[in-house]
Design a protein around this motif. Structure first.
Motif, short mmCIF file in Angstrom:
data_model
loop_
_atom_site.label_atom_id
_atom_site.label_comp_id
_atom_site.label_asym_id
_atom_site.label_seq_id
_atom_site.Cartn_x
_atom_site.Cartn_y
_atom_site.Cartn_z
N GLY A 99 -12.47 -0.78 8.17
CA GLY A 99 -13.57 0.24 8.20
C GLY A 99 -14.19 0.64 6.99
N HIS A 100 -14.24 1.89 6.87
CA HIS A 100 -14.91 2.39 5.49
C HIS A 100 -14.10 3.44 4.74
N SER A 101 -14.08 3.47 3.47
CA SER A 101 -13.37 4.39 2.79
C SER A 101 -11.87 4.39 3.08
N HIS A 102 -11.12 3.22 3.45
CA HIS A 102 -9.90 3.67 3.95
C HIS A 102 -8.93 3.98 2.64
N PRO A 103 -8.10 4.80 2.67
CA PRO A 103 -7.53 5.34 1.46
C PRO A 103 -6.69 4.00 0.97
N GLY A 104 -5.88 3.39 1.54
CA GLY A 104 -5.01 2.05 1.00
C GLY A 104 -5.95 1.10 0.47
N VAL A 105 -6.98 0.83 1.12
CA VAL A 105 -7.83 -0.19 0.59
C VAL A 105 -8.44 0.28 -0.84
N VAL A 106 -8.98 1.58 -1.02
CA VAL A 106 -9.43 1.92 -2.00
C VAL A 106 -8.29 1.94 -3.20
N ALA A 107 -7.11 2.48 -2.77
CA ALA A 107 -6.16 2.48 -3.97
C ALA A 107 -5.94 1.12 -4.42
N ALA A 108 -5.99 0.36 -3.74
CA ALA A 108 -5.78 -1.29 -3.98
C ALA A 108 -6.71 -1.68 -5.00
N GLU A 109 -8.23 -1.31 -4.51
CA GLU A 109 -9.27 -1.77 -5.23
C GLU A 109 -9.18 -0.96 -6.79
N ILE A 110 -8.77 0.22 -6.60
CA ILE A 110 -8.83 0.87 -7.74
C ILE A 110 -7.66 0.25 -8.94
N LYS A 111 -6.76 -0.23 -8.39
CA LYS A 111 -5.62 -0.83 -9.36
C LYS A 111 -6.34 -2.28 -9.82
N GLY A 112 -6.99 -3.03 -8.86
CA GLY A 112 -7.62 -4.17 -9.15
C GLY A 112 -8.76 -4.07 -10.36
#
Ligand SMILES: Cc1ncc(COP(=O)(O)O)c(C=O)c1O
Length: 462
Positions: A99-112
């Motif tokens: 979906g959108h703005s998923h906290p786990g996905v966003v955290a992974a993207e920040i690290k990447g």
């Protein structure tokens, strides 16, 4: 504990975690204002229409939907730049599985994103790439398939190109392929010859010789198998040694949500094996959408297929293959594989699907399907003249409306969009309306709400 590089120390720095938390906090605060479907804000209308008009001019054509996202959403809901909020049940045609703005996905993207390069490529990859390769190959080999390698690439169709090139090299001088009628594989110069849609190759010179067999017909199980086997035998005997590959989509996506069958696929694979034709499975749309991670596992084809192409939900695209199809040096390479943000998001999502209660008979994917199916069946009972189905499997759900009329189905999707739900059309004769459900984000109650909007829209359009 083994010695850490400066890079590992940097990525383990508590400030990186703090940054992730800070952004997650800001996201939680702002996305908490997204609570349900909302109409556009009249104050934003003029600016939005200007943006849409300009964008259509820049890109040389109108968008299918008047969709320009604001950059935030919550679960299955997404906000557009006109302030409207909609249920995203098509997810960029099957990409935003969480979906959108998923906290786990966003955290992974920040690290990447915090790593040293924007894009990884064949000459330069960071430690996140081997980690992701291992995860995907381990998942592909869960039932003993025995895949050895994976090649990461930038789009679903490039994964297909690479599989085809490897198959042609192995089977050289073969120059033909077989595919299913109504299949979709992508739109490069070569692959647009395989995709079974005349409009997608109009004006293009022929680059590949392609023959077709009909896809599985659930109403004629034995007949489907007999026809497929006898047509393949005919092709392979008419042009011995000329066929490099059989291209299979196990659940037809763009073709209209037709689901295949284990016995049918196994019969095809057996003929291919006998005639030394490689089997390529296109899972660009099906990956992570059935109760097994891969659709080839759902149909128990682990030992039968030579290549598996993934894309969309996987965030990175890839060709998975066996050692006996390993290309000679120089055949495949690419400057870009993917971005650090996408590679890290891919790892997060695939790992969640593998270990977070999504798969299996009791998993979330089956529950989503059951809820959507029962809602659509109720609509079918209430309005048998307006809606048929549902069709599809797992997180791929489709329905036929207005007897599959193409213009009316398209009009329906546009009205459904205005009413707050994103869907899309698929197939022809019949045209179907389809949903690619964001399994990582959706609540079962969201499905009920979406179906209420479908019902309202059906009645508006009739
Ligand atoms: C089954 C299938 N194969 C290949 C592709 C092509 O993927 P891409 O658009 O990422 O090149 C798609 C895209 O819709 C697809 O559905």
């Amino acid at each position: 504990m083994s010695k850490k590089t400066i890079g590992e120390q940097y990525l383990d720095d508590p400030r990186i975690e703090q940054a992730q938390k800070l952004i997650q906090e800001a996201l939680a605060e702002h996305s908490s204002h997204i609570t349900g479907v909302k109409a556009a804000d009249p104050e934003l209308k003029e600016e939005y229409e200007k943006t849409l008009k300009e964008f259509s001019e820049y890109r040389g054509g109108k968008l299918f939907y008047d969709y320009v996202g604001s950059g935030i959403g919550k679960g299955a809901l997404v906000e557009l730049c006109d302030g409207s909020v909609k249920y995203d049940f098509i997810t960029g045609i099957g990409v935003h599985y969480f979906g959108h703005s998923h906290p786990g996905v966003v955290a992974a993207e920040i690290k990447g994103s915090a790593t040293n390069t924007t894009m990884s490529g064949n000459l330069q990859q960071n430690s996140d790439s081997p980690k992701l390769f291992k995860l995907i190959l381990d998942q592909a080999n869960k039932y003993g398939a025995g895949f050895d390698h994976m090649f990461m690439t930038s789009s679903g169709v490039m994964a297909a190109e690479n599989a085809l090139k490897m198959a042609f090299q192995k089977r050289s001088p073969a120059h033909r392929v077989v595919a299913f009628e109504k299949c979709f594989m992508g739109r490069t110069m070569a692959v647009s010859q395989i995709t079974d849609k005349a409009a997608y190759r109009k004006g293009l010179p022929p680059t590949l010789e392609v023959d077709y067999i009909p896809f599985y017909d659930a109403n004629d199980h034995e007949g489907s198998i007999k026809t497929a086997v006898s047509m393949l035998e005919k092709y392979f005997n008419r042009h011995p040694g000329d066929y490099a590959a059989m291209c299979m989509e196990l659940i037809q996506g763009e073709g209209g949500y037709f689901v295949g069958n284990e016995e049918y696929f196994k019969a095809i694979c057996d003929v291919c094996k006998k005639h030394e034709v490689s089997v390529i499975v296109d899972e660009v749309q099906t990956f992570m959408r059935t109760k097994e991670m891969f659709a080839f596992q759902y149909f128990k084809l682990d030992k039968h297929v030579d290549f598996v192409n993934i894309g969309k939900n996987s965030q990175v695209c890839a060709t998975i293959y066996r050692n006996d199809h390993k290309p000679q040096p120089g055949l495949i390479s690419q400057t870009f594989t993917s971005s650090g943000a996408a590679i890290n998001a891919a790892y997060y999502m695939i790992n969640e699907i593998a270990n977070g209660g999504y798969l299996g008979d009791e998993g979330k994917i089956e529950k989503i399907h059951a809820r959507f199916k029962s809602n659509l069946e109720k609509l079918n009972q209430k309005y048998p003249e307006l809606i048929e189905g549902p069709y599809g499997i797992g997180a791929m759900v489709g329905m036929t409306i207005y007897k599959g009329d193409a213009a009316k189905s398209k009009d329906f999707t546009l009205k459904l969009f205005n009413n707050g739900v994103l869907s899309f059309i698929a197939g022809s004769s019949p045209t179907r309306v389809r949903f690619l459900v964001p399994a990582g984000a959706v609540e079962l109650e969201d499905i009920d709400k979406v179906c209420e909007i479908i019902e309202t829209t059906l009645n508006e359009c009739k």
